[in-house]
Design a protein around this motif. Structure first.
Motif, short mmCIF file in Angstrom:
data_model
loop_
_atom_site.label_atom_id
_atom_site.label_comp_id
_atom_site.label_asym_id
_atom_site.label_seq_id
_atom_site.Cartn_x
_atom_site.Cartn_y
_atom_site.Cartn_z
N LEU A 192 0.82 -1.21 0.00
CA LEU A 192 0.00 0.00 0.00
C LEU A 192 0.85 1.26 0.00
N LEU A 193 1.86 1.34 0.85
CA LEU A 193 2.68 2.55 0.92
C LEU A 193 3.46 2.79 -0.37
N PRO A 194 4.12 1.77 -0.96
CA PRO A 194 4.76 2.00 -2.26
C PRO A 194 3.77 2.42 -3.34
N SER A 215 1.95 6.47 -7.06
CA SER A 215 0.81 7.17 -7.65
C SER A 215 0.89 8.67 -7.41
N PHE A 216 1.30 9.05 -6.20
CA PHE A 216 1.47 10.47 -5.89
C PHE A 216 2.49 11.11 -6.82
N ALA A 217 3.62 10.46 -6.99
CA ALA A 217 4.68 11.03 -7.83
C ALA A 217 4.24 11.14 -9.28
N ALA A 218 3.55 10.11 -9.79
CA ALA A 218 3.09 10.13 -11.18
C ALA A 218 2.09 11.26 -11.41
N MET A 219 1.15 11.44 -10.47
CA MET A 219 0.18 12.52 -10.61
C MET A 219 0.85 13.88 -10.51
#
Length: 264
Positions: free
Chosen positions: A229-231, A236-240
């Motif tokens: 979950l954390l990775p 996802s945060f970095a891609a967005m």
């Protein structure tokens, strides 16, 4: 279709409706539960992809690798969106009818299928091969470019088809490539490449569609990799972050805008 009832419901709320209201939530969840009960009664409940993920030790250094993976895949998600839209514009300007366009693209796909059958279809074989680590690093760029081009061309044929499975296959290939690089640079931190593949799938979805909850739940349900979950959140945060920074609209928003302009 993806044996992922949670992702199906969340996609409706996060992307199609854009709000969480009690009535809509109940409808989406009820429909997903009913559909998955019927599907699993007929087909069984195994996840789409077989994954063996050892418990991942999450520390600052390891988490940084997943964050960097998300940044790279954020750039690739923008490339994916722009390739799809550019191919659509080119295909619509081609001086032939939609039937001939579909026939020409189908003929090209037929040649690829004849030469390399496993590269056809939605990309499930490629995704599973990436999870298994059966794709060598030297062919990953070529596979990515080929699948990117064929996926965009297939969508431009204006025949029934989707973006989910091809998008996940590209994310899996990109994640595998990032995992191979991280493992070569620092084997003790990178560990197995499987988590990178799974993070790559979710990050590609988040960067392209901008529906991170759907992407994380979808990938988790399809792989049963609940320990990541954390990775998944970091990637996802970095891609967005990259996609928003490059001012790239979500793919479905762009497609809706194109459809609205075409109707005028």
């Amino acid at each position: 279709a993806f044996n992922a009832p949670g992702a199906g419901a969340i996609f409706v709320l996060e992307e199609l409706v854009g709000r969480f209201e009690a009535r809509t939530v109940c409808s989406a969840l009820g429909a997903s539960v009913a559909a998955i009960l019927v599907a699993r009664a007929m087909l069984g409940g195994n996840p789409d992809f077989m994954v063996s993920v050892a418990p991942t030790v999450i520390n600052v250094s390891t988490q940084l690798l997943f964050l960097l993976t998300g940044l790279v895949i954020g750039v690739l998600s923008v490339l994916y969106n722009r390739t799809v839209l550019t191919t659509l514009r080119f295909a619509e300007g081609f001086p032939v009818g939609v039937e001939m366009r579909a026939a020409l693209i189908g003929a090209l796909a037929g040649v690829v299928v004849w030469l390399t059958p496993h590269l056809a279809g939605g990309g499930d074989w490629l995704t599973q091969s990436a999870i298994d680590g059966a794709v060598t690093w030297s062919v990953i760029p070529w596979l990515f470019v080929l699948r990117l081009a064929l996926g965009a061309l297939s969508y431009a044929a204006a025949t029934p088809g989707g973006l989910f499975a091809p998008m996940l296959a590209l994310g899996a290939l990109a994640g595998l490539g990032c995992g191979d690089i991280a493992h070569a640079l620092e084997p003790r931190l990178a560990g197995d490449t499987v988590p990178f593949v799974i993070v790559g799938m979710a990050a590609m979805f988040a960067g392209s569609v901008r529906a991170p909850l759907t992407g994380i739940i979808l990938v988790t349900e399809m792989t049963n990799a609940t320990s990541l979950l954390l990775p998944l959140l970091s990637g996802s945060f970095a891609a967005m972050l990259v996609a928003d920074g490059m001012q790239e609209p979500p793919i479905y928003e762009s497609l809706r805008n194109r459809a609205a302009v075409a109707k005028r």
